[in-house]
Write a protein that holds these residues in place. Structure first.
Motif, PDB file in Angstrom:
ATOM      1  N   PRO A 190      52.758  45.518  74.626  1.00 59.33           N
ATOM      2  CA  PRO A 190      53.282  45.918  73.317  1.00 59.33           C
ATOM      3  C   PRO A 190      52.203  46.347  72.331  1.00 59.33           C
ATOM      4  O   PRO A 190      52.524  46.730  71.206  1.00 59.33           O
ATOM      5  CB  PRO A 190      53.977  44.642  72.823  1.00 59.33           C
ATOM      6  N   TYR A 191      50.942  46.294  72.755  1.00 64.02           N
ATOM      7  CA  TYR A 191      49.843  46.633  71.855  1.00 64.02           C
ATOM      8  C   TYR A 191      49.180  47.963  72.240  1.00 64.02           C
ATOM      9  O   TYR A 191      48.091  48.282  71.777  1.00 64.02           O
ATOM     10  CB  TYR A 191      48.791  45.521  71.864  1.00 64.02           C
ATOM     11  N   MET A 192      49.840  48.753  73.086  1.00 65.25           N
ATOM     12  CA  MET A 192      49.260  50.022  73.484  1.00 65.25           C
ATOM     13  C   MET A 192      50.366  50.996  73.884  1.00 65.25           C
ATOM     14  O   MET A 192      51.493  50.605  74.175  1.00 65.25           O
ATOM     15  CB  MET A 192      48.281  49.837  74.656  1.00 65.25           C
ATOM     16  N   VAL A 197      53.932  52.514  69.731  1.00 63.33           N
ATOM     17  CA  VAL A 197      54.458  53.542  68.826  1.00 63.33           C
ATOM     18  C   VAL A 197      55.857  53.165  68.342  1.00 63.33           C
ATOM     19  O   VAL A 197      56.164  53.252  67.144  1.00 63.33           O
ATOM     20  CB  VAL A 197      54.487  54.919  69.531  1.00 63.33           C
ATOM     21  N   LEU A 198      56.719  52.718  69.260  1.00 59.00           N
ATOM     22  CA  LEU A 198      58.091  52.365  68.886  1.00 59.00           C
ATOM     23  C   LEU A 198      58.138  51.115  68.015  1.00 59.00           C
ATOM     24  O   LEU A 198      58.956  51.026  67.086  1.00 59.00           O
ATOM     25  CB  LEU A 198      58.940  52.183  70.143  1.00 59.00           C
ATOM     26  N   ILE A 199      57.276  50.154  68.306  1.00 58.40           N
ATOM     27  CA  ILE A 199      57.227  48.929  67.481  1.00 58.40           C
ATOM     28  C   ILE A 199      56.776  49.258  66.062  1.00 58.40           C
ATOM     29  O   ILE A 199      57.395  48.830  65.076  1.00 58.40           O
ATOM     30  CB  ILE A 199      56.288  47.889  68.127  1.00 58.40           C
ATOM     31  N   GLU A 200      55.698  50.029  65.933  1.00 53.70           N
ATOM     32  CA  GLU A 200      55.184  50.386  64.604  1.00 53.70           C
ATOM     33  C   GLU A 200      56.172  51.290  63.866  1.00 53.70           C
ATOM     34  O   GLU A 200      56.308  51.208  62.639  1.00 53.70           O
ATOM     35  CB  GLU A 200      53.820  51.078  64.732  1.00 53.70           C
ATOM     36  N   LEU A 205      60.086  51.813  59.421  1.00 49.89           N
ATOM     37  CA  LEU A 205      61.445  52.038  58.924  1.00 49.89           C
ATOM     38  C   LEU A 205      61.893  50.917  58.000  1.00 49.89           C
ATOM     39  O   LEU A 205      62.548  51.161  56.972  1.00 49.89           O
ATOM     40  CB  LEU A 205      62.426  52.151  60.103  1.00 49.89           C
ATOM     41  N   ILE A 206      61.546  49.679  58.347  1.00 49.75           N
ATOM     42  CA  ILE A 206      61.913  48.538  57.499  1.00 49.75           C
ATOM     43  C   ILE A 206      61.275  48.667  56.120  1.00 49.75           C
ATOM     44  O   ILE A 206      61.923  48.482  55.087  1.00 49.75           O
ATOM     45  CB  ILE A 206      61.485  47.208  58.166  1.00 49.75           C
ATOM     46  N   ILE A 207      59.987  49.043  56.115  1.00 47.15           N
ATOM     47  CA  ILE A 207      59.261  49.166  54.841  1.00 47.15           C
ATOM     48  C   ILE A 207      59.818  50.320  54.014  1.00 47.15           C
ATOM     49  O   ILE A 207      60.087  50.184  52.815  1.00 47.15           O
ATOM     50  CB  ILE A 207      57.755  49.371  55.109  1.00 47.15           C
ATOM     51  N   SER A 208      60.005  51.478  54.658  1.00 50.56           N
ATOM     52  CA  SER A 208      60.434  52.664  53.909  1.00 50.56           C
ATOM     53  C   SER A 208      61.868  52.542  53.406  1.00 50.56           C
ATOM     54  O   SER A 208      62.212  53.101  52.358  1.00 50.56           O
ATOM     55  CB  SER A 208      60.304  53.916  54.787  1.00 50.56           C
ATOM     56  N   SER A 209      62.719  51.822  54.140  1.00 49.68           N
ATOM     57  CA  SER A 209      64.115  51.692  53.730  1.00 49.68           C
ATOM     58  C   SER A 209      64.338  50.545  52.754  1.00 49.68           C
ATOM     59  O   SER A 209      65.363  50.503  52.069  1.00 49.68           O
ATOM     60  CB  SER A 209      64.998  51.477  54.963  1.00 49.68           C
TER      61      SER A 209
END
Length: 488
Positions: A190-192, A197-200, A205-209
């Motif tokens: 999950p760190y590469m 990319v999908l995790i980040e 999305l959480i931050i922007s919304s």
């Protein structure tokens, strides 16, 4: 080639090109899809038709050129997307290195070593399981391209040693199984890579919304879920191959290893030894930064990962033994090099990105179609329907972009229902990246599979990849859902 087959190729070529050119003029009103989007859809459908019916290289080149003609992007942008893609360059130099093992006759030694291991002698399914685990680990911590091009040549030697031909079912299944195991390992770290990319993207999305959603993904739990599911899928796939597909494994089971003693291979030459050491060093240099990322210098080495095969090939070309380079790149590129894989993979990635671009409107249409269906459900029904839809779409479009399309739907669902998004995101990533192998547009690895004609045909690739993906989805739904919820 007969006149009939020549005529058939001409007819298929005309049909494919007409689909590319005329699809955008169909009197169909697809809400949100732009005129550019209609052109892209037509190019995509026509290209897949031509890949199946005619050829790999010229349809790939025509398709990206028509994207320029239809206004998707400019000629410089097209050339940069097609020829400047780092994944394609990485794939090309890994192919150079793996082809070098075959050309300079290192692969027969590797094949005999694999066959001669006492644990797998006379046990074809155990051989496949052990090989699958090795592929899975390399795919997870080096990348999914490397094990495909490492094991395909080795397996080709194994098939020939055992006595299989292209008509036999077991070589077809194992050839496709290599790609499946690579895809299973692809999302595990999950760190590469694309998993990161999908995790980040979801965090962004959480931050922007400004949604009131807490997302904490435990890496240890995520990897544990992936490993358990991966092993379960490999076991289930091989068991069902044995019970349902029933390939003839007797040549493998009854192979007489005395043949190796009677016909020993010559000892490795100095050039072959240097090539072998170079190949292992390349894999280790790509692997170690993901295993010990916090050690001094590993971050810097990780940033060089995509260039390590290029550098290794250059070093081996510079080293000379008996006045000859250990690796002659010019010879390898001219000697049965799989250019079809390169051009097909490159154009498939361009087409996949085009299908899901904002310019086409296709992503808006998909979100508008599925958001009302998926919201308002309980978590288990949501996950079942969500994962099935994702599996279907990730095999038609670019897998990474499909994950990014559905991330807002996951966020909306979690915000409205108040459920923990971690298990949903975990399964979204694994299904999205791990099942993308049915059509050439699904992923670069699927394009590589469909371009390989040595032991499989197009029909085989579709039949067996659908079989394997179906098994995967049953495991994801039956075992993956409760496991992801428990570990989150």
């Amino acid at each position: 080639m007969s006149m009939k087959s020549k005529k058939g190729i001409v007819i298929h070529s005309v049909i494919g090109v007409l689909i590319m050119l005329l699809f955008r003029f169909l009197p169909v009103n697809l809400t949100y899809i732009t005129p550019v989007g209609m052109g892209v859809l037509g190019v995509f459908i026509g290209t897949v038709y031509l890949w199946v019916a005619v050829d790999l290289i010229w349809p790939s080149l025509v398709s990206v050129f028509l994207l320029v003609v239809f206004g998707y992007f400019s000629m410089p942008e097209m050339l940069a997307s097609l020829l400047g893609n780092p994944v394609i360059l990485l794939m090309m130099f890994i192919m150079i290195m793996s082809n070098a093992l075959s050309k300079y006759e290192v692969t027969p030694h590797l094949a005999r070593w694999c066959l001669s291991l006492k644990i797998v002698r006379g046990r074809p399914y155990l051989f496949a399981f052990v090989m699958g685990i090795v592929i899975y680990v390399i795919a997870a911590f080096v990348g999914p391209i490397a094990p495909i091009f490492l094991f395909w040549p080795i397996l080709s030697e194994v098939y020939r040693d055992v006595g299989y031909t292209k008509k036999d079912k077991f070589p077809k299944i194992l050839t496709i199984y290599v790609v499946i195991c690579s895809l299973l390992g692809f999302p595990i770290a999950p760190y590469m890579g694309n998993a990161l990319v999908l995790i980040e993207n979801f965090k962004g999305l959480i931050i922007s919304s400004g949604a009131n959603v807490v997302f904490e993904l435990n890496h240890a739990h995520y990897i544990a879920a992936g490993v358990i599911l991966g092993l379960a899928m490999m076991l289930a796939m091989l068991l069902l191959v044995k019970l349902l597909l029933r390939p003839d494994v007797e040549p493998f089971r009854n192979f007489d290893f005395k043949k190796f003693d009677e016909n020993p291979l010559p000892p490795l030459t100095l050039s072959q030894k240097i090539l072998s050491v170079g190949f292992v060093a390349m894999l280790l240099a790509m692997l170690i930064p993901s295993i010990i990322p916090h050690v001094l210098g590993m971050g810097y080495l990780a940033g060089l990962t995509n260039g390590i095969p290029l550098f290794t090939a250059a070093v081996l070309m510079a080293i000379r033994v008996n006045k000859k380079p250990v690796v002659n790149i010019s010879e390898i590129l001219c000697d049965n090099f799989a250019w079809g894989s390169i051009f097909m993979s490159a154009s498939a990635m361009v087409l996949g990105s085009a299908l899901t671009s904002e310019k086409t409107g296709i992503t808006v249409l998909l979100s508008d179609m599925f958001a009302p269906i998926l919201t308002g459900m309980g978590m288990i029904p949501f996950l079942v329907i969500f994962l099935i839809i994702m599996c279907i779409l990730t095999n038609l479009l670019n897998s990474l972009v499909v994950g990014m399309i559905f991330a807002p739907i996951v966020l909306t669902y979690c915000s409205l229902s108040g459920v923990n998004p971690a298990p949903i995101v975990t399964l979204m990533i694994m299904v999205c990246l791990g099942t993308a192998c049915v059509t050439p547009a699904a992923s670069v690895f699927s394009a590589i599979l469909h371009s390989n004609k040595e032991w499989t045909e197009t029909r085989d690739n579709y039949i067996y990849s659908v079989f394997f993906v179906t098994v995967q989805m049953v495991i994801y739904l039956v075992l993956g859902i409760p496991l992801a919820i428990t570990l989150s």
